[in-house]
Design a protein around this motif. Structure first.
Motif: not given
Length: 285
Positions: A198-201, A245-248, A275-285
């Motif tokens: 938990x708390x990983x990204x 999915x399921x991440x913050x 650019x045509x590229x998506x990016x994202x960062x999310x934290x695990x519960x």
């Protein structure tokens, strides 16, 4: 060779066996093609031909590669700084260039530890020579494929470098679009995240067809179906969002890699379509 390298540079550098017979310079490889787009010299004619062919259909692809690299640096800086992450698992690292994951992370905290993963022996050779850690931290190189998560997770060098009881940032930057649907990329990402505490990204970026003309989208999808490894599998925003999915999600959520916390980047900034590229960062519960 490894012993000589580790004795001549600060910090531990480890890696798995070099399999030179796997190098086929007549076939384009994503890591070497990416190196070509970034202006590097560690590529072959097949990589350049493939890169030029893709650039002919998508003229701003070099700009996309540059912006994707900047996205990686900003996300690592955020995670090492604001989020306090000290461990990174960077899969699909590619041929080393300026400001690699460990360099950015260790500029924030020299104790940061990074395990790099790629499946190209040329990348392996460069990584072992150039991805050198600070004395306080560590870097490792794993010769493995994203599509074999068990090999990555069970690799002794991973276990020696990272403490999987503490949070880890899983970096999947510009690599998931090389995994076709038949290989179930969502299950691969879920398996990797399940091994982290938990708390990983999760940090991910992915090429998209959302901003392309319909005929180019159709061509790209047709080429990817049944094509050789290394072809890009374009996905839409909703398909990309499924990886989180399921991440913050961290603000600003899913967006163009050119827009993710890019206020300090030099202008003028490129368009989302270029650019045509998506990016994202999310934290695990």
């Amino acid at each position: 060779m490894e012993a000589a390298l580790t004795s001549e540079v600060p910090g531990p550098v480890v890696g798995s066996g070099y399999q030179g017979d796997r190098i086929d310079t007549s076939v384009a490889h994503p890591a070497r093609r990416y190196n070509y787009w970034l202006g590097g010299k560690d590529n072959f004619q097949a990589d350049r031909d493939s890169g030029d062919a893709m650039a002919a259909r998508f003229p701003t692809i070099r700009l996309s590669a540059v912006e994707n690299r900047r996205f990686l640096r900003r996300t690592v800086r955020h995670l090492a700084g604001e989020a306090g992450i000290r461990q990174f698992l960077d899969i699909g690292t590619g041929i080393p260039t300026a400001a690699n994951t460990h360099e950015v992370a260790q500029s924030v905290d020299p104790r940061a530890r990074v395990a790099y993963v790629d499946n190209d022996p040329i990348v392996l050779a460069h990584a072992r020579a150039l991805l050198t850690s600070s004395p306080e931290g560590a870097t490792a190189y794993l010769d493995a494929d994203l599509r074999d998560p068990e090999r990555i997770l069970d690799h002794p060098e991973l276990r020696r470098t990272l403490d999987l009881s503490e949070p880890v940032a899983l970096m999947l930057v510009a690599v998931l679009h090389f995994v076709p649907d038949d290989d179930d990329p969502y299950a691969i990402v879920a398996r990797l995240l399940a091994a982290l505490p938990a708390g990983s990204y999760l940090v991910a970026s992915h090429a998209t067809h959302d901003h392309l003309p319909a005929h180019l989208t159709a061509e790209a999808k047709a080429a990817a179906r049944g094509g050789p490894h290394g072809l890009i599998n374009l996905r839409g925003r909703d398909e990309f969002a499924r990886f989180f999915d399921g991440l913050a999600l961290v603000e600003p959520g899913i967006c163009s890699v050119a827009e993710w916390r890019a206020a300090d980047e030099p202008g003028p900034r490129p368009s989302v379509a270029d650019v045509s590229m998506y990016g994202g960062v999310a934290r695990t519960p």
